[in-house]
Design a protein around this motif. Structure first.
Motif, PDB file in Angstrom:
ATOM      1  N   GLN A   1       0.839  -1.186   0.000  1.00 32.66           N
ATOM      2  CA  GLN A   1       0.000   0.000   0.000  1.00 32.66           C
ATOM      3  C   GLN A   1       0.880   1.243   0.000  1.00 32.66           C
ATOM      4  O   GLN A   1       2.041   1.190   0.370  1.00 32.66           O
ATOM      5  CB  GLN A   1      -0.927   0.007   1.222  1.00 32.66           C
ATOM      6  N   VAL A   2       0.261   2.369  -0.401  1.00 32.14           N
ATOM      7  CA  VAL A   2       1.003   3.621  -0.463  1.00 32.14           C
ATOM      8  C   VAL A   2       1.333   4.099   0.953  1.00 32.14           C
ATOM      9  O   VAL A   2       0.481   4.114   1.830  1.00 32.14           O
ATOM     10  CB  VAL A   2       0.194   4.697  -1.204  1.00 32.14           C
ATOM     11  N   GLN A   3       2.587   4.449   1.143  1.00 27.23           N
ATOM     12  CA  GLN A   3       3.016   5.020   2.427  1.00 27.23           C
ATOM     13  C   GLN A   3       4.003   6.146   2.181  1.00 27.23           C
ATOM     14  O   GLN A   3       4.835   6.055   1.267  1.00 27.23           O
ATOM     15  CB  GLN A   3       3.687   3.967   3.298  1.00 27.23           C
ATOM     16  N   VAL A   4       3.892   7.185   2.995  1.00 22.94           N
ATOM     17  CA  VAL A   4       4.898   8.238   3.034  1.00 22.94           C
ATOM     18  C   VAL A   4       5.242   8.457   4.500  1.00 22.94           C
ATOM     19  O   VAL A   4       4.333   8.562   5.338  1.00 22.94           O
ATOM     20  CB  VAL A   4       4.426   9.539   2.354  1.00 22.94           C
TER      21      VAL A   4
ATOM     22  N   TRP B   1      -1.030  10.894   3.136  1.00 27.44           N
ATOM     23  CA  TRP B   1      -0.299  11.740   4.073  1.00 27.44           C
ATOM     24  C   TRP B   1       0.522  10.870   5.018  1.00 27.44           C
ATOM     25  O   TRP B   1       0.109   9.776   5.389  1.00 27.44           O
ATOM     26  CB  TRP B   1      -1.273  12.557   4.918  1.00 27.44           C
ATOM     27  N   GLY B   2       1.648  11.439   5.440  1.00 25.92           N
ATOM     28  CA  GLY B   2       2.399  10.786   6.495  1.00 25.92           C
ATOM     29  C   GLY B   2       1.864  11.217   7.854  1.00 25.92           C
ATOM     30  O   GLY B   2       0.865  11.945   7.956  1.00 25.92           O
ATOM     31  N   GLN B   3       2.554  10.786   8.896  1.00 27.21           N
ATOM     32  CA  GLN B   3       2.136  11.111  10.253  1.00 27.21           C
ATOM     33  C   GLN B   3       2.574  12.512  10.660  1.00 27.21           C
ATOM     34  O   GLN B   3       2.113  13.048  11.680  1.00 27.21           O
ATOM     35  CB  GLN B   3       2.701  10.076  11.244  1.00 27.21           C
ATOM     36  N   GLY B   4       3.467  13.097   9.873  1.00 29.16           N
ATOM     37  CA  GLY B   4       3.958  14.434  10.173  1.00 29.16           C
ATOM     38  C   GLY B   4       5.197  14.417  11.056  1.00 29.16           C
ATOM     39  O   GLY B   4       5.454  13.455  11.789  1.00 29.16           O
TER      40      GLY B   4
END
Length: 116
Positions: free
Chosen positions: A1-4, A106-109
Motif C-alpha cells: 500500500q502507499v506510504q509516506v 499523508w504521512g504522520q507528520g
C-alpha cells in the motif's frame, strides 16, 4: 500500500537549519509530483512546496521562498525539504503528500519547532 513517512524534525533556534525527509513506498515514485505541507496550531494546513516528477520544476509558498528548497532522489524514493534561516513562524507539523491515482496520501507528520 502507499506510504509516506516523514523524518528530520526537531527543535532549532531562529536562523538555524533543518532538513526533512520523506520516504515513499507502494507506488511508482518517479511518476508523481510530491508536496510538503505544514500545519501550525490553530491554523489550516498550508502548501509549502511542490516538486515535479523529475525534480526539474518546483514551486514555493511566498512565506518560504528563498529559504526552503524541495528536492527529490528518485533512486531512493525520497523527497527532501531543506529549511534555512528558520523563523518562529515556521513552527508547525510538516507533512509529506502524494496524490496517487486521485487519492491523497499523508504521512504522520514531523514536528518542527523554531524557538530560542
Amino acid at each position: 500500500q502507499v506510504q509516506v513517512v516523514e523524518s528530520g524534525g526537531g527543535l532549532v533556534q531562529p536562523g538555524g537549519s533543518l532538513r526533512l525527509s520523506c520516504a515513499a513506498s507502494g507506488f511508482t515514485f518517479n511518476r508523481y509530483a510530491m508536496r510538503w505541507y505544514r500545519q501550525a496550531p490553530g491554523k489550516e494546513r498550508e502548501l509549502v512546496a511542490t516538486i515535479s516528477l523529475g525534480g526539474g520544476a518546483t514551486t514555493y509558498a511566498d512565506s518560504v521562498k528563498g529559504r526552503f528548497t524541495i528536492s527529490r532522489d528518485n533512486a531512493k524514493n525520497t523527497v527532501y525539504l531543506q529549511m534555512n534561516s528558520l523563523k518562529p513562524e515556521d513552527t508547525a507539523v510538516y507533512y509529506c503528500n502524494a496524490v496517487v491515482r486521485g487519492y491523497n496520501y499523508w504521512g504522520q507528520g514531523t514536528q518542527v519547532t523554531v524557538s530560542s
